[in-house]
Write a protein that holds these residues in place. Structure first.
Motif, short mmCIF file in Angstrom:
data_model
loop_
_atom_site.label_atom_id
_atom_site.label_comp_id
_atom_site.label_asym_id
_atom_site.label_seq_id
_atom_site.Cartn_x
_atom_site.Cartn_y
_atom_site.Cartn_z
N GLN A 266 25.38 1.62 -8.74
CA GLN A 266 25.72 0.96 -7.29
C GLN A 266 25.54 -0.37 -7.51
N ILE A 267 24.64 -0.91 -7.83
CA ILE A 267 24.43 -2.54 -7.91
C ILE A 267 25.14 -3.23 -8.82
N TYR B 40 20.08 -2.12 -2.67
CA TYR B 40 21.41 -1.76 -2.44
C TYR B 40 21.62 -1.13 -0.80
N PRO C 27 19.66 -4.68 -10.77
CA PRO C 27 19.16 -5.11 -9.54
C PRO C 27 17.98 -6.32 -9.64
N GLU D 82 21.34 4.05 -8.12
CA GLU D 82 21.25 2.69 -7.63
C GLU D 82 21.58 1.67 -8.76
N ARG E 110 28.84 -3.19 -7.61
CA ARG E 110 29.13 -4.18 -6.68
C ARG E 110 28.87 -5.48 -7.29
#
Length: 424
Positions: A218-219, A184, A227, A215, A222
């Protein structure tokens, strides 16, 4: 230089069998483990009533962060980082970081850590401290580019400069590792370049992965994936990668980590303190993933005591799974020693002929460690770093009878106080 440790309870071999024996060290290797060794040695240590253990391997920390111990407690991770830690870190200089690194090295020697994997800034300064202290350090400069191509170039340049500095030290104990901070905070371009450079230079990689739900959100927002899946798809993962935390992993993530031979560094104290969550330890072990143990930085732990960390790891997973058989003492002890050595490709983590002489002696002549019914159990559930009496790394005695021989303890403590006043 030779050292003979006599009359101890020795934790021997990969199966951690406890035997009453002597241990002979010549140069930086263990050459003999047997009863009543009578060969001459430069130093003879009587370990009667004491336990001779492999040194502990801290697989994830930020050693200079001891400076921030207790400064921003009881906060969620992103608040803790963005509003308290990062603003203070912005004021760090090479000199301040070095004062923190000395404090971290001193604490690790005194609590039985012989090897650590570090990620921070001014890692050339940390490397100088490691070389002086006698510890074994795997050091990574924490790269953060936040998707800015100019910053990507700058961060890679700094990492390569650090690598060059460390290699010029020409020490078998001080190693460079690539350390992109996290998916991130790093662009795909940076992650791909790190992978390429690690292959080129034959270096390990360490990175924070799946530490918090925020996290993951967020990933996913995006990139539309976790992750771990992201790192796998860009070709980043391999058996030279050590991911820190791995708290929020689903079955697919675990499968990917196992397939790629990735090691996970578990940080129970930090994960509990920051309320990040509980990593799926049993599922990772069942899948054959190598899991080591780390303390994280002393700002989120709040110490670098691996004996403390072992107890927390064992207890956390028992209560979380409502199963007292999960994370048994031997499994956790293995995480803190042999599994860490395996991740770092180091012939250590075991007391056995031919292995590196990275050894600690723990004083069991204490009420909380008697009777000696079960040595491994006592180390995991009863001991603390303050019970470590002697620390030996690479065949050299760094601490004997609680006295650190390689560093000036009083000066380091004094310097830490002065430094934090300047950082206020």
């Amino acid at each position: 230089m030779s050292v003979l440790i006599k009359n101890g309870h020795v934790i021997y071999g990969e199966s951690f069998e406890v035997v009453k024996a002597d241990v002979l060290i010549e140069g930086n290797r263990i050459v003999k483990v047997a009863k009543e060794i009578n060969e001459p040695a430069d130093t003879v240590i009587d370990a009667k009533g004491k336990v001779v253990s492999p040194g502990f391997i801290n697989l994830h920390t930020h050693s200079p962060m001891g400076l921030f111990r207790g400064l921003a407690d009881d906060l969620p991770l992103m608040d803790w980082l963005q509003n308290h830690i990062w603003p203070r870190e912005a004021k760090l200089t090479r000199e301040y970081t070095k004062a923190g690194a000395y404090l971290g090295a001193l604490e690790m020697i005194k609590t039985g850590t012989t090897t650590f994997l570090d990620m921070y800034f001014f890692m050339d300064a940390v490397a100088e401290v490691v070389a002086e202290s006698g510890l074994r350090g795997y050091l990574s400069y924490g790269m953060i580019d936040l998707g800015d191509p100019e910053k990507t170039e700058k961060e890679i340049k700094e990492a390569l400069r650090t690598m060059e500095f460390i290699e010029k030290l020409n020490s078998e104990r001080v190693h460079f590792v690539f350390g992109p901070h996290a998916p991130y905070t790093c662009s795909i371009a940076l992650l791909k370049e790190v992978r390429k450079l690690a292959n080129e230079h034959g270096k390990l990689i360490t990175i924070h992965v799946s530490e918090t739900m925020a996290e993951i959100g967020q990933i996913t927002e995006r990139y539309g994936k976790s992750p771990v899946v992201l790192l796998d798809e860009v070709g980043f993962l391999g058996n030279d990668v050590i991911i820190a935390h791995g708290v929020w992993l689903d079955s697919r993530d675990i499968q990917i980590l196992a397939r790629n031979g990735v090691t996970v560094a578990h940080n129970p104290a930090s994960n509990m303190k920051l309320a990040s969550g509980v990593m799926p330890l049993q599922r990772l072990l069942n899948a054959g993933v190598n899991v080591g143990l780390g303390t994280d930085g002393a700002a989120s732990n709040n110490n670098l005591d691996m004996l403390d960390e072992m107890k927390l790891a064992a207890l956390l997973h028992k209560v979380h799974n409502l199963d007292p058989t999960v994370a048994d003492a031997k499994t956790v002890f293995r995480m803190a020693t042999l599994n860490g050595a395996k991740a770092l490709r180091l012939k250590a983590g075991v007391i056995k002929e031919g292995y590196l002489a990275d050894i600690v002696i723990v004083d069991f002549n204490r009420p909380h460690l008697r009777p000696i019914n079960n040595v491994i159990s006592h180390l995991v559930y009863s001991a603390s770093g303050n019970d470590v009496e002697t620390t030996i790394v690479d065949g050299k005695i760094l601490m004997l009878d609680r006295e650190v021989l390689t560093l000036d303890e009083e000066k380091i403590l004094d310097e830490a106080e002065k430094t934090i006043e300047k950082l206020a």
